[in-house]
Write a protein that holds these residues in place. Structure first.
Motif, PDB file in Angstrom:
ATOM      1  N   LYS A  50     -43.280  35.314 -23.661  1.00 32.55           N
ATOM      2  CA  LYS A  50     -43.848  36.546 -23.127  1.00 32.55           C
ATOM      3  C   LYS A  50     -43.620  37.780 -23.979  1.00 32.55           C
ATOM      4  CE  LYS A  50     -45.228  34.326 -19.489  1.00 32.55           C
ATOM      5  NZ  LYS A  50     -45.045  34.305 -18.053  1.00 32.55           N
ATOM      6  N   CYS A  51     -42.731  37.731 -24.945  1.00 32.76           N
ATOM      7  CA  CYS A  51     -42.411  38.940 -25.704  1.00 32.76           C
ATOM      8  C   CYS A  51     -42.498  38.755 -27.213  1.00 32.76           C
ATOM      9  CB  CYS A  51     -40.984  39.414 -25.398  1.00 32.76           C
ATOM     10  SG  CYS A  51     -40.484  39.310 -23.680  1.00 32.76           S
ATOM     11  N   CYS A  54     -45.437  39.810 -30.048  1.00 26.92           N
ATOM     12  CA  CYS A  54     -45.607  41.168 -30.557  1.00 26.92           C
ATOM     13  C   CYS A  54     -44.332  41.704 -31.190  1.00 26.92           C
ATOM     14  CB  CYS A  54     -45.988  42.112 -29.419  1.00 26.92           C
ATOM     15  SG  CYS A  54     -47.541  41.675 -28.622  1.00 26.92           S
ATOM     16  N   LYS A  63     -46.544  48.690 -33.977  1.00 24.82           N
ATOM     17  CA  LYS A  63     -45.782  49.526 -33.037  1.00 24.82           C
ATOM     18  C   LYS A  63     -44.726  48.704 -32.319  1.00 24.82           C
ATOM     19  CE  LYS A  63     -48.111  53.481 -30.982  1.00 24.82           C
ATOM     20  NZ  LYS A  63     -48.907  53.818 -29.779  1.00 24.82           N
ATOM     21  N   GLY A  64     -45.162  47.553 -31.854  1.00 26.42           N
ATOM     22  CA  GLY A  64     -44.244  46.670 -31.131  1.00 26.42           C
ATOM     23  C   GLY A  64     -43.101  46.227 -32.024  1.00 26.42           C
ATOM     24  N   LEU A  68     -39.071  46.858 -31.416  1.00 28.58           N
ATOM     25  CA  LEU A  68     -38.191  45.744 -31.081  1.00 28.58           C
ATOM     26  C   LEU A  68     -38.563  44.530 -31.919  1.00 28.58           C
ATOM     27  CD1 LEU A  68     -36.146  44.190 -29.269  1.00 28.58           C
ATOM     28  CD2 LEU A  68     -37.994  43.861 -27.626  1.00 28.58           C
ATOM     29  N   ILE A  88     -34.635  47.258 -23.088  1.00 27.68           N
ATOM     30  CA  ILE A  88     -35.384  46.171 -22.457  1.00 27.68           C
ATOM     31  C   ILE A  88     -35.309  46.306 -20.932  1.00 27.68           C
ATOM     32  CG2 ILE A  88     -35.438  43.664 -22.088  1.00 27.68           C
ATOM     33  CD1 ILE A  88     -34.485  43.428 -25.060  1.00 27.68           C
ATOM     34  N   VAL A  91     -37.667  49.140 -19.842  1.00 24.11           N
ATOM     35  CA  VAL A  91     -39.116  48.860 -19.789  1.00 24.11           C
ATOM     36  C   VAL A  91     -39.441  47.847 -18.692  1.00 24.11           C
ATOM     37  CG1 VAL A  91     -39.604  49.434 -22.201  1.00 24.11           C
ATOM     38  CG2 VAL A  91     -39.051  47.083 -21.622  1.00 24.11           C
ATOM     39  N   LEU A  92     -38.516  46.917 -18.455  1.00 16.44           N
ATOM     40  CA  LEU A  92     -38.778  45.914 -17.418  1.00 16.44           C
ATOM     41  C   LEU A  92     -38.753  46.549 -16.031  1.00 16.44           C
ATOM     42  CD1 LEU A  92     -36.701  42.848 -18.700  1.00 16.44           C
ATOM     43  CD2 LEU A  92     -39.179  43.173 -18.804  1.00 16.44           C
ATOM     44  N   PRO A  99     -47.391  45.079 -22.204  1.00 15.49           N
ATOM     45  CA  PRO A  99     -48.237  46.240 -21.938  1.00 15.49           C
ATOM     46  C   PRO A  99     -49.428  45.923 -21.028  1.00 15.49           C
ATOM     47  CG  PRO A  99     -47.778  46.015 -24.288  1.00 15.49           C
ATOM     48  CD  PRO A  99     -47.289  44.768 -23.637  1.00 15.49           C
ATOM     49  N   LEU A 111     -45.009  38.509 -16.697  1.00 13.63           N
ATOM     50  CA  LEU A 111     -43.776  37.840 -16.294  1.00 13.63           C
ATOM     51  C   LEU A 111     -43.868  37.449 -14.829  1.00 13.63           C
ATOM     52  CD1 LEU A 111     -41.209  40.348 -17.847  1.00 13.63           C
ATOM     53  CD2 LEU A 111     -41.509  37.988 -18.592  1.00 13.63           C
TER      54      LEU A 111
HETATM   55  C1  HEC Z   1     -49.092  42.586 -26.553  1.00 13.25           C
HETATM   56  C2  HEC Z   1     -47.927  42.948 -27.299  1.00 13.25           C
HETATM   57  C3  HEC Z   1     -46.608  43.088 -26.595  1.00 13.25           C
HETATM   58  C4  HEC Z   1     -45.957  42.195 -25.790  1.00 13.25           C
HETATM   59  C5  HEC Z   1     -46.432  40.828 -25.348  1.00 13.25           C
HETATM   60  C6  HEC Z   1     -44.680  42.780 -25.448  1.00 13.25           C
HETATM   61  N1  HEC Z   1     -44.572  44.015 -26.030  1.00 13.25           N
HETATM   62 FE1  HEC Z   1     -42.976  45.255 -25.934  1.00 13.25          FE
HETATM   63  N2  HEC Z   1     -43.969  46.672 -27.021  1.00 13.25           N
HETATM   64  C7  HEC Z   1     -45.251  46.526 -27.507  1.00 13.25           C
HETATM   65  C8  HEC Z   1     -45.664  47.785 -28.125  1.00 13.25           C
HETATM   66  C9  HEC Z   1     -47.018  48.066 -28.763  1.00 13.25           C
HETATM   67  C10 HEC Z   1     -44.570  48.670 -27.992  1.00 13.25           C
HETATM   68  C11 HEC Z   1     -44.508  50.107 -28.440  1.00 13.25           C
HETATM   69  C12 HEC Z   1     -44.955  50.970 -27.304  1.00 13.25           C
HETATM   70  C13 HEC Z   1     -45.003  52.412 -27.664  1.00 13.25           C
HETATM   71  O1  HEC Z   1     -44.363  52.831 -28.606  1.00 13.25           O
HETATM   72  O2  HEC Z   1     -45.717  53.115 -26.951  1.00 13.25           O
HETATM   73  C14 HEC Z   1     -43.515  47.928 -27.315  1.00 13.25           C
HETATM   74  C15 HEC Z   1     -42.276  48.464 -27.031  1.00 13.25           C
HETATM   75  C16 HEC Z   1     -41.233  47.738 -26.449  1.00 13.25           C
HETATM   76  C17 HEC Z   1     -39.887  48.228 -26.297  1.00 13.25           C
HETATM   77  C18 HEC Z   1     -39.361  49.571 -26.779  1.00 13.25           C
HETATM   78  C19 HEC Z   1     -39.504  50.626 -25.748  1.00 13.25           C
HETATM   79  C20 HEC Z   1     -38.985  51.941 -26.278  1.00 13.25           C
HETATM   80  O3  HEC Z   1     -39.449  52.947 -25.776  1.00 13.25           O
HETATM   81  O4  HEC Z   1     -38.138  51.951 -27.163  1.00 13.25           O
HETATM   82  C21 HEC Z   1     -39.178  47.254 -25.658  1.00 13.25           C
HETATM   83  C22 HEC Z   1     -37.710  47.288 -25.275  1.00 13.25           C
HETATM   84  C23 HEC Z   1     -40.096  46.154 -25.401  1.00 13.25           C
HETATM   85  N3  HEC Z   1     -41.331  46.473 -25.895  1.00 13.25           N
HETATM   86  C24 HEC Z   1     -39.757  44.990 -24.764  1.00 13.25           C
HETATM   87  C25 HEC Z   1     -40.650  43.949 -24.492  1.00 13.25           C
HETATM   88  C26 HEC Z   1     -40.290  42.789 -23.708  1.00 13.25           C
HETATM   89  C27 HEC Z   1     -38.941  42.542 -23.070  1.00 13.25           C
HETATM   90  C28 HEC Z   1     -41.416  41.994 -23.658  1.00 13.25           C
HETATM   91  C29 HEC Z   1     -41.590  40.693 -22.936  1.00 13.25           C
HETATM   92  C30 HEC Z   1     -41.338  40.692 -21.530  1.00 13.25           C
HETATM   93  C31 HEC Z   1     -42.448  42.667 -24.432  1.00 13.25           C
HETATM   94  N4  HEC Z   1     -41.944  43.847 -24.898  1.00 13.25           N
HETATM   95  C32 HEC Z   1     -43.729  42.179 -24.644  1.00 13.25           C
HETATM   96  C33 HEC Z   1     -46.016  45.391 -27.457  1.00 13.25           C
HETATM   97  C34 HEC Z   1     -45.717  44.247 -26.726  1.00 13.25           C
END
Ligand code: HEC
Length: 131
Positions: A50-51, A54, A63-64, A68, A88, A91-92, A99, A111
């Motif tokens: 799930k994470c 990206c 960005k992702g 992280l 983490i 955001v959860l 997203p 999730l």
């Molecule tokens: C489709 C792509 C994608 C998936 C799948 C995804 N993320 Fe992300 N995530 C991103 C992006 C893009 C950003 C940056 C968002 C921003 O800066 O606005 C991000 C940012 C984050 C951050 C940083 C937030 C911060 O403000 O510092 C965390 C922690 C995070 N994701 C955790 C997760 C977790 C845990 C999962 C799985 C449950 C997950 N992500 C799944 C794309 C994804």
């Protein structure tokens, strides 16, 4: 008429196939080898599904990746890991990840409640690597 009646069958078969290929909580799910070897298996399985797509070193999601990178998690100092886990959990709790835009296209990326609870529990724990 015949074609229409096949639609539900196709949907069910598709669903079964999907579930068969994405069992997130199977203990020995073949996770990406680079993904934090010391993390508990159930956490790795969820993250992988799930994470990770990206959030890995080679991700095209710039960005992702910048926010992280799971590939760098294990080697990070405990303080860094704790900060990451805190993010983490944040955001959860807000329901920000994965997203919403992504889930519109790929609802199966969401999730489940159990996965969310497991990840939250882990991200709130204070141990290095998250055991
Ligand atoms: C489709 C792509 C994608 C998936 C799948 C995804 N993320 Fe992300 N995530 C991103 C992006 C893009 C950003 C940056 C968002 C921003 O800066 O606005 C991000 C940012 C984050 C951050 C940083 C937030 C911060 O403000 O510092 C965390 C922690 C995070 N994701 C955790 C997760 C977790 C845990 C999962 C799985 C449950 C997950 N992500 C799944 C794309 C994804």
């Amino acid at each position: 008429m015949k074609k229409l009646s096949l639609l539900p069958v196709a949907a069910v078969v598709g669903l079964l196939f999907f579930q068969g290929t994405t069992k997130p909580e199977v203990e020995n799910y073949p996770v990406h080898p680079a993904l934090a070897p010391d993390m508990p298996a159930n956490i790795k399985a969820i993250v992988d599904q799930k994470c990770y797509g990206c959030h890995n070193a080679e991700s095209k999601n710039e960005k992702g990746k910048a926010k992280l990178d799971w590939d760098a998690f294990e080697a990070a100092k405990k303080s860094k890991q704790m900060a990451t886990k805190g993010k983490i959990a944040e955001v959860l709790e807000k329901g920000d990840m994965p997203p919403a835009k992504f889930l519109e296209m790929k609802p199966e990326g969401k999730l489940s409640e159990a996965e969310l609870a497991t990840l939250l529990d882990w991200s709130a724990s204070k141990k290095k690597g998250g055991n």
